[in-house]
Design an enzyme around this catalytic site. Sequence first.
Site, PDB file in Angstrom:
ATOM      1  N   ARG A 186       0.851  -1.239   0.080  1.00  0.00           N
ATOM      2  CA  ARG A 186       0.029  -0.087   0.049  1.00  0.00           C
ATOM      3  C   ARG A 186       0.933   1.256   0.091  1.00  0.00           C
ATOM      4  NH1 ARG A 186      -2.904  -2.898   4.095  1.00  0.00           N
ATOM      5  NH2 ARG A 186      -1.701  -2.276   5.575  1.00  0.00           N
TER       6      ARG A 186
ATOM      7  N   PHE B 275     -14.581  11.380  23.967  1.00  0.00           N
ATOM      8  CA  PHE B 275     -14.399  10.587  22.691  1.00  0.00           C
ATOM      9  C   PHE B 275     -13.600  11.328  21.748  1.00  0.00           C
ATOM     10  CE2 PHE B 275     -16.612   9.997  18.748  1.00  0.00           C
ATOM     11  CZ  PHE B 275     -16.227   8.748  18.472  1.00  0.00           C
TER      12      PHE B 275
HETATM   13  C1  IN0 Z   1     -13.042   7.676  14.562  1.00  0.00           C
HETATM   14  C2  IN0 Z   1     -12.107   8.540  15.052  1.00  0.00           C
HETATM   15  C3  IN0 Z   1     -12.732   9.963  15.615  1.00  0.00           C
HETATM   16  C4  IN0 Z   1     -12.937   9.769  17.004  1.00  0.00           C
HETATM   17  C5  IN0 Z   1     -13.843  10.984  17.691  1.00  0.00           C
HETATM   18  C6  IN0 Z   1     -14.247  11.915  16.735  1.00  0.00           C
HETATM   19  C7  IN0 Z   1     -13.593  11.962  15.545  1.00  0.00           C
HETATM   20  C8  IN0 Z   1     -14.220  13.087  14.768  1.00  0.00           C
HETATM   21  C9  IN0 Z   1     -13.604  13.243  13.306  1.00  0.00           C
HETATM   22  C10 IN0 Z   1     -13.111  12.008  12.853  1.00  0.00           C
HETATM   23  C11 IN0 Z   1     -13.027  10.924  13.561  1.00  0.00           C
HETATM   24  C12 IN0 Z   1     -13.114  10.905  14.888  1.00  0.00           C
HETATM   25  O1  IN0 Z   1     -11.321   7.796  16.124  1.00  0.00           O
HETATM   26  C13 IN0 Z   1     -10.710   6.718  15.993  1.00  0.00           C
HETATM   27  C14 IN0 Z   1      -9.568   6.349  16.801  1.00  0.00           C
HETATM   28  C15 IN0 Z   1      -9.242   4.908  16.870  1.00  0.00           C
HETATM   29  O2  IN0 Z   1      -9.972   4.082  16.160  1.00  0.00           O
HETATM   30  N1  IN0 Z   1      -8.448   4.769  17.507  1.00  0.00           N
HETATM   31  C16 IN0 Z   1      -7.796   3.251  17.682  1.00  0.00           C
HETATM   32  C17 IN0 Z   1      -6.473   3.308  16.638  1.00  0.00           C
HETATM   33  C18 IN0 Z   1      -6.038   1.822  16.218  1.00  0.00           C
HETATM   34  O3  IN0 Z   1      -4.929   1.847  16.057  1.00  0.00           O
HETATM   35  O4  IN0 Z   1      -7.208   0.824  16.287  1.00  0.00           O
HETATM   36  C19 IN0 Z   1      -7.590   2.868  18.863  1.00  0.00           C
HETATM   37  O5  IN0 Z   1      -7.484   1.622  19.282  1.00  0.00           O
HETATM   38  O6  IN0 Z   1      -7.280   3.790  19.872  1.00  0.00           O
HETATM   39  C20 IN0 Z   1     -10.117   6.515  14.299  1.00  0.00           C
HETATM   40  O7  IN0 Z   1      -8.846   6.471  14.321  1.00  0.00           O
HETATM   41  N2  IN0 Z   1     -11.185   6.549  13.408  1.00  0.00           N
HETATM   42  C21 IN0 Z   1     -12.565   6.600  13.495  1.00  0.00           C
HETATM   43  C22 IN0 Z   1     -13.202   5.578  12.915  1.00  0.00           C
HETATM   44  C23 IN0 Z   1     -14.762   5.762  13.312  1.00  0.00           C
HETATM   45  C24 IN0 Z   1     -15.346   6.640  14.121  1.00  0.00           C
HETATM   46 CL1  IN0 Z   1     -17.130   6.514  14.407  1.00  0.00          CL
HETATM   47  C25 IN0 Z   1     -14.425   7.434  14.644  1.00  0.00           C
HETATM   48  C26 IN0 Z   1     -10.644   6.382  11.865  1.00  0.00           C
HETATM   49  C27 IN0 Z   1     -10.613   7.399  10.872  1.00  0.00           C
HETATM   50  C28 IN0 Z   1      -9.940   6.935   9.712  1.00  0.00           C
HETATM   51  C29 IN0 Z   1      -9.607   8.555  11.282  1.00  0.00           C
HETATM   52  C30 IN0 Z   1     -11.772   7.904  10.708  1.00  0.00           C
END
Ligand code: IN0
Length: 375
Positions: free
Chosen positions: A186, A246
């Site tokens: 990727r 959050f």
């Molecule tokens: C997220 C985001 C997220 C959280 C809170 C507010 C947000 C506002 C705007 C956009 C995204 C927002 O947070 C997660 C964090 C996460 O998943 N952390 C994992 C990391 C990991 O390695 O797995 C952890 O274990 O701490 C995030 O990265 N994303 C995400 C996805 C869905 C939702 Cl509802 C919220 C992914 C991404 C690509 C940044 C959108």
Amino acid sequence: MERVGKWLGRPRELYNLLWFKMGGGAAVMPPLDQDALSDRLKICYRYLNQTSRSFAAVIQALDGELRHAVCILYLVLRALDTVEDDMTISLETKVPMLHDFHSYLYQPDWRYMESKEKYKQVLEDFPTYCHYVVGLVGIGLSRLFSVLELEDPIIGRDTELANSMGVFIEKTIIIRDYLEDQLAGREFWPREVWSRYAKKLSDLAKPENIDVAVQCMNELITNALHHIPHVLTYLSRLKTQSVFNFCAIPQVMAIATLAACYNNKQVFRGVVKIRKGQAVTLMMDATNIQAVKSIMYQYVEEIYRKIPSADPSSNKTQRIIVSIQTLCLPSGTVVSHNHYSPIYLSCTVLLAALSWQYLSAMSEALEEDVQANGN
Ligand code: IN0
């Protein structure tokens, strides 16, 4: 012995990790009442805990209706991401699969079993990708917060700030995962940046190119830092405690990750991740805007101290850091990186030495306690 040494230098992280493991995290993230859930929701939360333990706790602490909506949104997005990242699926199969993905959600038996050889995937249009993969998540979440009246309508309306929240996290992941993504076939780093440092993106992984590789990464980190002012404005508008946690936790994890990656050759040789104790400390601390500003201040300061004078982006990096630090300080305070009064410096060193001794003694006592209890 090495492990003991690691903790002795970071007694607060050790303390927080132990406290968290002993259930102290419940103060920031109250656990879910499993008995009140339907069987279907129980399955959703089981999957959520399997995908991301710490972030699952933050989602479970959300208020009322928002909790289940975000849990399902998060699971659906992680499932989409799994398909998107799977390099054993050709683009001809993957694109229609992503288009039809919404219909598979209603087919409990839907499976994809045809893993074939490895394909390559190069990201050509970063802004469009960011808009769809990340921006829409931020905009969708923000509208949910507002519609459920947990936050003011401006949170749902100001799409530019909502977009920056997601883009800052996503850019950080893309920078950190350079090597893992290369090995999987990727390519997410933007061509308009890396092409000024190498002929091919994969060349940055070659040991002889390590100096330009680090310079390229430092430029990408400097670019990502430009989202922080929007992130701070967005967070400063939030009113509901669980929504604040959050939203703030992934942002402080991102700045800590960028500080760990900045000017670090290890990104091109292995994995750079923040320590577990550091992550728990950030989760415990990032509960109000002043604490988030102080965390941001400290991590950009860590980056500032690592800027090599010969780095091509050094001036840009310094400029954005000073402007972030100005936003993070109470108004009227001036940020200075040049003048340290010798008397302040001596007092700081003395205070640091005393605190270190005190905290080390405390962490030793704690560790003995844990060993005595057989944990
Ligand atoms: C997220 C985001 C997220 C959280 C809170 C507010 C947000 C506002 C705007 C956009 C995204 C927002 O947070 C997660 C964090 C996460 O998943 N952390 C994992 C990391 C990991 O390695 O797995 C952890 O274990 O701490 C995030 O990265 N994303 C995400 C996805 C869905 C939702 Cl509802 C919220 C992914 C991404 C690509 C940044 C959108």
